[in-house]
Structures are given as structure tokens and as C-alpha cells.
Design a protein around this motif. Structure first.
Motif, PDB file in Angstrom:
ATOM      1  N   GLY A 100      20.746   0.870 -35.142  1.00 13.36           N
ATOM      2  CA  GLY A 100      19.662  -0.204 -35.504  1.00 13.36           C
ATOM      3  C   GLY A 100      19.685  -1.440 -34.598  1.00 13.36           C
ATOM      4  N   GLY A 101      20.356  -1.278 -33.313  1.00 12.70           N
ATOM      5  CA  GLY A 101      20.338  -2.396 -32.542  1.00 12.70           C
ATOM      6  C   GLY A 101      20.211  -2.075 -31.018  1.00 12.70           C
ATOM      7  N   TRP A 102      20.067  -3.168 -30.265  1.00 14.87           N
ATOM      8  CA  TRP A 102      20.071  -2.400 -28.821  1.00 14.87           C
ATOM      9  C   TRP A 102      21.547  -2.761 -28.062  1.00 14.87           C
ATOM     10  CZ3 TRP A 102      16.317  -0.097 -27.130  1.00 14.87           C
ATOM     11  CH2 TRP A 102      14.871  -0.229 -27.637  1.00 14.87           C
ATOM     12  N   ARG A 103      21.936  -1.968 -27.477  1.00 14.25           N
ATOM     13  CA  ARG A 103      23.288  -1.672 -26.861  1.00 14.25           C
ATOM     14  C   ARG A 103      22.964  -1.811 -25.247  1.00 14.25           C
ATOM     15  NH1 ARG A 103      28.319   2.419 -27.210  1.00 14.25           N
ATOM     16  NH2 ARG A 103      29.676   1.406 -25.928  1.00 14.25           N
ATOM     17  N   TYR A 104      23.472  -2.984 -24.685  1.00 15.90           N
ATOM     18  CA  TYR A 104      23.451  -3.115 -23.450  1.00 15.90           C
ATOM     19  C   TYR A 104      24.298  -1.941 -22.554  1.00 15.90           C
ATOM     20  CZ  TYR A 104      23.562  -5.261 -18.491  1.00 15.90           C
ATOM     21  OH  TYR A 104      23.267  -5.529 -17.132  1.00 15.90           O
ATOM     22  N   SER A 105      23.396  -1.516 -21.499  1.00 14.17           N
ATOM     23  CA  SER A 105      24.128  -0.176 -20.812  1.00 14.17           C
ATOM     24  C   SER A 105      24.656  -0.803 -19.618  1.00 14.17           C
ATOM     25  CB  SER A 105      23.093   0.769 -20.689  1.00 14.17           C
ATOM     26  OG  SER A 105      23.762   1.795 -19.586  1.00 14.17           O
ATOM     27  N   ASN A 106      26.026  -0.438 -19.286  1.00 14.97           N
ATOM     28  CA  ASN A 106      26.703  -1.016 -18.184  1.00 14.97           C
ATOM     29  C   ASN A 106      26.810   0.101 -16.812  1.00 14.97           C
ATOM     30  OD1 ASN A 106      27.814  -3.393 -19.180  1.00 14.97           O
ATOM     31  ND2 ASN A 106      29.415  -2.393 -20.205  1.00 14.97           N
ATOM     32  N   LEU A 107      25.815   1.037 -17.422  1.00 13.94           N
ATOM     33  CA  LEU A 107      25.533   2.509 -16.297  1.00 13.94           C
ATOM     34  C   LEU A 107      24.361   2.367 -15.928  1.00 13.94           C
ATOM     35  CD1 LEU A 107      27.291   5.347 -18.299  1.00 13.94           C
ATOM     36  CD2 LEU A 107      28.280   4.105 -16.231  1.00 13.94           C
ATOM     37  N   GLY A 108      24.148   2.933 -14.905  1.00 17.91           N
ATOM     38  CA  GLY A 108      22.813   3.023 -14.329  1.00 17.91           C
ATOM     39  C   GLY A 108      21.721   4.139 -15.255  1.00 17.91           C
ATOM     40  N   ALA A 109      20.522   3.857 -15.242  1.00 22.13           N
ATOM     41  CA  ALA A 109      19.692   4.893 -15.949  1.00 22.13           C
ATOM     42  C   ALA A 109      19.687   6.352 -15.483  1.00 22.13           C
ATOM     43  CB  ALA A 109      17.981   4.469 -15.798  1.00 22.13           C
ATOM     44  N   SER A 110      20.200   6.706 -14.329  1.00 22.18           N
ATOM     45  CA  SER A 110      20.107   8.124 -13.902  1.00 22.18           C
ATOM     46  C   SER A 110      21.596   8.332 -14.276  1.00 22.18           C
ATOM     47  CB  SER A 110      20.186   8.238 -12.381  1.00 22.18           C
ATOM     48  OG  SER A 110      21.303   7.335 -11.691  1.00 22.18           O
ATOM     49  N   SER A 111      22.560   7.677 -14.745  1.00 18.50           N
ATOM     50  CA  SER A 111      23.967   8.268 -15.240  1.00 18.50           C
ATOM     51  C   SER A 111      23.736   8.616 -16.816  1.00 18.50           C
ATOM     52  CB  SER A 111      24.901   7.411 -14.832  1.00 18.50           C
ATOM     53  OG  SER A 111      24.869   7.226 -13.314  1.00 18.50           O
ATOM     54  N   VAL A 112      22.885   8.191 -17.310  1.00 16.94           N
ATOM     55  CA  VAL A 112      22.699   8.241 -18.899  1.00 16.94           C
ATOM     56  C   VAL A 112      21.997   9.567 -19.505  1.00 16.94           C
ATOM     57  CG1 VAL A 112      22.064   7.130 -20.940  1.00 16.94           C
ATOM     58  CG2 VAL A 112      23.251   5.660 -19.225  1.00 16.94           C
ATOM     59  N   ARG A 113      22.375  10.162 -20.258  1.00 19.05           N
ATOM     60  CA  ARG A 113      21.648  11.393 -20.642  1.00 19.05           C
ATOM     61  C   ARG A 113      20.838  11.040 -21.799  1.00 19.05           C
ATOM     62  NH1 ARG A 113      20.967  14.187 -16.640  1.00 19.05           N
ATOM     63  NH2 ARG A 113      20.154  15.988 -18.124  1.00 19.05           N
ATOM     64  N   VAL A 114      19.612  11.800 -22.207  1.00 20.13           N
ATOM     65  CA  VAL A 114      18.578  11.568 -22.993  1.00 20.13           C
ATOM     66  C   VAL A 114      18.531  12.646 -23.945  1.00 20.13           C
ATOM     67  CG1 VAL A 114      16.263  10.716 -23.753  1.00 20.13           C
ATOM     68  CG2 VAL A 114      17.437   9.595 -21.765  1.00 20.13           C
ATOM     69  N   SER A 115      18.784  12.580 -25.184  1.00 21.74           N
ATOM     70  CA  SER A 115      18.499  13.780 -26.244  1.00 21.74           C
ATOM     71  C   SER A 115      17.348  13.648 -27.175  1.00 21.74           C
ATOM     72  CB  SER A 115      19.892  14.071 -26.762  1.00 21.74           C
ATOM     73  OG  SER A 115      20.848  14.397 -25.746  1.00 21.74           O
ATOM     74  N   ASP A 116      16.771  14.598 -27.895  1.00 27.54           N
ATOM     75  CA  ASP A 116      16.037  14.407 -28.830  1.00 27.54           C
ATOM     76  C   ASP A 116      16.362  13.097 -29.603  1.00 27.54           C
ATOM     77  OD1 ASP A 116      13.485  14.809 -30.229  1.00 27.54           O
ATOM     78  OD2 ASP A 116      14.878  16.214 -31.793  1.00 27.54           O
ATOM     79  N   GLY A 117      15.160  12.502 -29.880  1.00 26.38           N
ATOM     80  CA  GLY A 117      15.355  11.227 -30.842  1.00 26.38           C
ATOM     81  C   GLY A 117      15.758   9.947 -30.365  1.00 26.38           C
ATOM     82  N   ASP A 118      16.327   9.984 -28.965  1.00 24.19           N
ATOM     83  CA  ASP A 118      16.898   8.602 -28.474  1.00 24.19           C
ATOM     84  C   ASP A 118      15.628   7.790 -28.155  1.00 24.19           C
ATOM     85  OD1 ASP A 118      19.361   9.767 -28.419  1.00 24.19           O
ATOM     86  OD2 ASP A 118      19.572  10.206 -26.394  1.00 24.19           O
ATOM     87  N   LEU A 119      16.126   6.441 -28.023  1.00 29.28           N
ATOM     88  CA  LEU A 119      15.145   5.503 -27.601  1.00 29.28           C
ATOM     89  C   LEU A 119      15.800   4.472 -26.558  1.00 29.28           C
ATOM     90  CD1 LEU A 119      12.546   3.998 -28.382  1.00 29.28           C
ATOM     91  CD2 LEU A 119      13.726   2.690 -30.120  1.00 29.28           C
ATOM     92  N   HIS A 120      15.092   4.159 -25.430  1.00 33.91           N
ATOM     93  CA  HIS A 120      15.638   3.345 -24.450  1.00 33.91           C
ATOM     94  C   HIS A 120      14.791   2.133 -24.340  1.00 33.91           C
ATOM     95  CE1 HIS A 120      18.113   6.384 -21.955  1.00 33.91           C
ATOM     96  NE2 HIS A 120      18.536   6.439 -23.235  1.00 33.91           N
ATOM     97  N   GLY A 121      15.417   0.899 -23.778  1.00 33.19           N
ATOM     98  CA  GLY A 121      14.773  -0.201 -23.716  1.00 33.19           C
ATOM     99  C   GLY A 121      14.880  -1.040 -22.306  1.00 33.19           C
ATOM    100  N   TRP A 122      13.851  -1.658 -21.772  1.00 35.25           N
ATOM    101  CA  TRP A 122      14.032  -2.430 -20.613  1.00 35.25           C
ATOM    102  C   TRP A 122      13.350  -3.446 -20.867  1.00 35.25           C
ATOM    103  CZ3 TRP A 122      16.521  -0.015 -16.415  1.00 35.25           C
ATOM    104  CH2 TRP A 122      16.732   1.159 -16.627  1.00 35.25           C
ATOM    105  N   ALA A 123      14.105  -4.865 -20.316  1.00 33.74           N
ATOM    106  CA  ALA A 123      13.414  -6.202 -20.433  1.00 33.74           C
ATOM    107  C   ALA A 123      13.757  -6.880 -19.186  1.00 33.74           C
ATOM    108  CB  ALA A 123      13.941  -6.711 -21.806  1.00 33.74           C
ATOM    109  N   TRP A 124      12.456  -7.707 -18.609  1.00 30.23           N
ATOM    110  CA  TRP A 124      12.629  -8.403 -17.200  1.00 30.23           C
ATOM    111  C   TRP A 124      13.024  -9.855 -17.832  1.00 30.23           C
ATOM    112  CZ3 TRP A 124      13.013  -7.868 -12.312  1.00 30.23           C
ATOM    113  CH2 TRP A 124      12.534  -8.879 -11.469  1.00 30.23           C
ATOM    114  N   GLY A 125      14.055 -10.479 -17.287  1.00 31.46           N
ATOM    115  CA  GLY A 125      14.350 -11.723 -17.381  1.00 31.46           C
ATOM    116  C   GLY A 125      16.020 -11.980 -16.812  1.00 31.46           C
ATOM    117  N   PRO A 126      16.213 -13.332 -16.902  1.00 30.12           N
ATOM    118  CA  PRO A 126      17.838 -13.758 -16.315  1.00 30.12           C
ATOM    119  C   PRO A 126      18.779 -13.031 -17.123  1.00 30.12           C
ATOM    120  CG  PRO A 126      16.592 -15.422 -17.749  1.00 30.12           C
ATOM    121  CD  PRO A 126      15.678 -14.456 -17.631  1.00 30.12           C
ATOM    122  N   GLY A 127      20.031 -12.893 -16.385  1.00 30.25           N
ATOM    123  CA  GLY A 127      21.188 -12.287 -16.901  1.00 30.25           C
ATOM    124  C   GLY A 127      22.221 -12.212 -15.909  1.00 30.25           C
TER     125      GLY A 127
END
Length: 281
Positions: free
Chosen positions: A112-139
Motif C-alpha cells: 500500500g505504499g511506494w518503496r524507493y528502488s536502489n536498483l536500476g529498472a533493468s535489474s528489477v523483474r515485473v510479474s503479473d499485478g506489479d505496479l511501478h512509479g516514476w517521479a521527476w524532482g530533486p533527490g
């Protein structure tokens, strides 16, 4: 005969089962993208593979993506119109007024929340039912701008929900009653503009015919009544000058008396003669 029908039914069931088994399973995963101005874009991606990478999920969303490979996986440099044009520039070319990096922060939806990923997008596997988020800003390496709080159900609706939403759109067909095109019909009501009645009102010009009324010429008939001026009857009244007829009238009267007297005399003579004849008898 009954057995034949049963056999045909079993064969049909087997064929349908084989077709269903041959069709690959459809998996769904969602993507939520938040741009720097607050605009949010979502996409529901279907795939038949058991799993795909996070970068493939983003690329299949239909948004233009520029990425850079690294040891921990691909870093996303630009999504759509926002980001850095790698390799012409560094993948992390943007900075804010405080000197912090402005980049595309990558998250995964978990519990029920967003978890910041320390891995690049190509190293993360996506299965049925997954949800990914992207946001542009400082960090920084520990976090950045956060996508809006959405769930997979907000991005990928169930088949039942889609059927329910499709039905209303189908009922919306009445709104397509060209009748905004046949009401293309209201323009047809402009036909009243073709009402030549104003031209018909020009008939008063036809009323100008009285100006051509030659009746005044007909009133010239009084000149024809001037015929009495040519009335020679008064000349005929001059006949009194030739009034000898009264004399002729008196002569006629005398002749009438004479004829009457002759008749009386003749009658007397006849009567006397008859009397004499009776006396002799």
C-alpha cells in the motif's frame, strides 16, 4: 445414436480445452509517471511472458524513454519531454537551486505504499499485478520525488469493471444521434432564410398597376355623352311648322261620321225591308 452424440460432445470439449490451453496467459502490470509540473500519466501494460524487466515495462507504456546502463541496472535519463538527453548530456544533467540532482526517481508499490528502488529498472523483474512509479524532482541516492498514491486497480481495471464501463459507453450511443450533424439538421432549418415571401411582398409593386389605370380614359365617355349636343331632335320638333295634320285629322273625323251614318241608314233600310216582308206574309 445416443452414443454417437456423446462421442461428438466429448471431442468438442477436448478441442475447446486444447484451444484454451494453447492460448498464452495474459499478465498485467501498471506504470505511474509524475512529471515536474504535477502532470500524471498512467499505463496498463499486458504481457504474455512470465515476467519482464522494469525498463521493458516503462518502454511498453508508450512513453519515449532514454536510459543509461550501469552496474546496478539501467538508469532512466528522460521520460517523454522531461529529463536529460543522454548521451549528448550526462544522464543526471539537471540541478536545482540548492545544487541537488534532479532526476527520475524509481519506486515499486508494496504493502500500500511506494518503496524507493536502489536498483536500476533493468535489474528489477515485473510479474503479473506489479505496479511501478516514476517521479521527476530533486533527490539523492536514498530517495527523491514521489509518485501519487495510486493502486493497480486505479491503473488496470478488472475485466468486470471494464465490461461495466463499456456498457455505459455503448448506451452513450444515443448521444451520437447525428441527429448533432441530422439536428446537422438545424442548419437545414436555415431554409426559412430562403423564404421568398419578402419577394412576394413585392406584389405591392404589382399594386402599382393602378398607376396604369386607363379608367380615366374610360371616363372620357362623358365626351361621348356630348352626343346630346348633336341631338337634332329639336330640329324634328320644328315639325309643328308642318302642322297641317290637324286638318287631316278633322277630315278623318268627318269621314268617320259619314261612314257611321251610312251604316245606320243601311241598317234602317234593312230593318224596314224585313218588316215589309213579314207583313206580306
Amino acid at each position: 445414436m445416443k452414443r454417437i452424440f456423446q462421442l461428438v460432445g466429448l471431442i468438442a470439449i477436448a478441442l475447446l480445452s486444447g484451444v484454451a490451453a494453447a492460448q498464452p496467459a495474459v499478465n498485467r502490470a501498471g506504470v505511474v509517471v509524475r512529471f515536474g509540473n504535477g502532470e500524471v500519466v498512467t499505463a496498463c501494460v499486458e504481457f504474455s511472458e512470465p515476467s519482464i524487466s522494469g525498463l521493458e515495462l516503462l518502454e511498453r507504456s508508450g512513453l519515449p524513454v532514454i536510459s543509461q546502463q550501469s552496474s546496478i541496472g539501467a538508469a532512466v535519463c528522460k521520460i517523454g519531454r522531461e529529463g536529460c538527453d543522454y548521451p549528448a548530456t550526462s544522464c543526471f544533467c539537471a540541478r536545482d537551486q540548492q545544487g541537488r540532482a534532479v532526476y527520475w526517481a524509481f519506486y515499486r508499490r508494496e504493502a500500500g505504499g511506494w518503496r524507493y528502488s536502489n536498483l536500476g529498472a533493468s535489474s528489477v523483474r515485473v510479474s503479473d499485478g506489479d505496479l511501478h512509479g516514476w517521479a521527476w524532482g530533486p533527490g539523492d541516492a536514498s530517495g527523491g520525488a514521489v509518485p501519487p498514491h495510486l493502486e493497480l486497480a486505479d491503473v488496470c481495471r478488472s475485466e468486470a469493471a471494464e465490461a461495466a464501463t463499456i456498457a455505459p459507453t455503448a448506451t452513450a450511443a444515443p448521444t451520437t444521434t447525428p441527429p448533432p450533424a441530422a439536428t446537422a439538421a438545424p442548419t437545414a432549418t436555415a431554409a426559412p432564410t430562403t423564404t421568398p415571401p419578402p419577394a412576394a411582398t413585392a406584389t405591392p409593386t404589382a399594386m402599382a398597376a393602378p398607376t396604369t389605370t386607363p379608367p380615366p380614359a374610360a371616363t372620357a365617355t362623358p365626351t361621348a355623352t356630348a352626343a346630346p349636343t348633336t341631338t337634332p331632335p329639336p330640329a324634328a320638333t320644328a315639325a309643328p311648322t308642318a302642322t297641317p295634320p290637324p286638318a287631316t285629322g278633322t277630315a278623318g273625323q268627318w269621314l268617320g261620321f259619314a261612314a257611321l251614318a251610312a251604316l245606320l241608314i243601311g241598317g234602317i233600310v234593312v230593318a224596314a225591308t224585313n218588316q215589309r216582308m213579314r207583313g206580306t206574309n
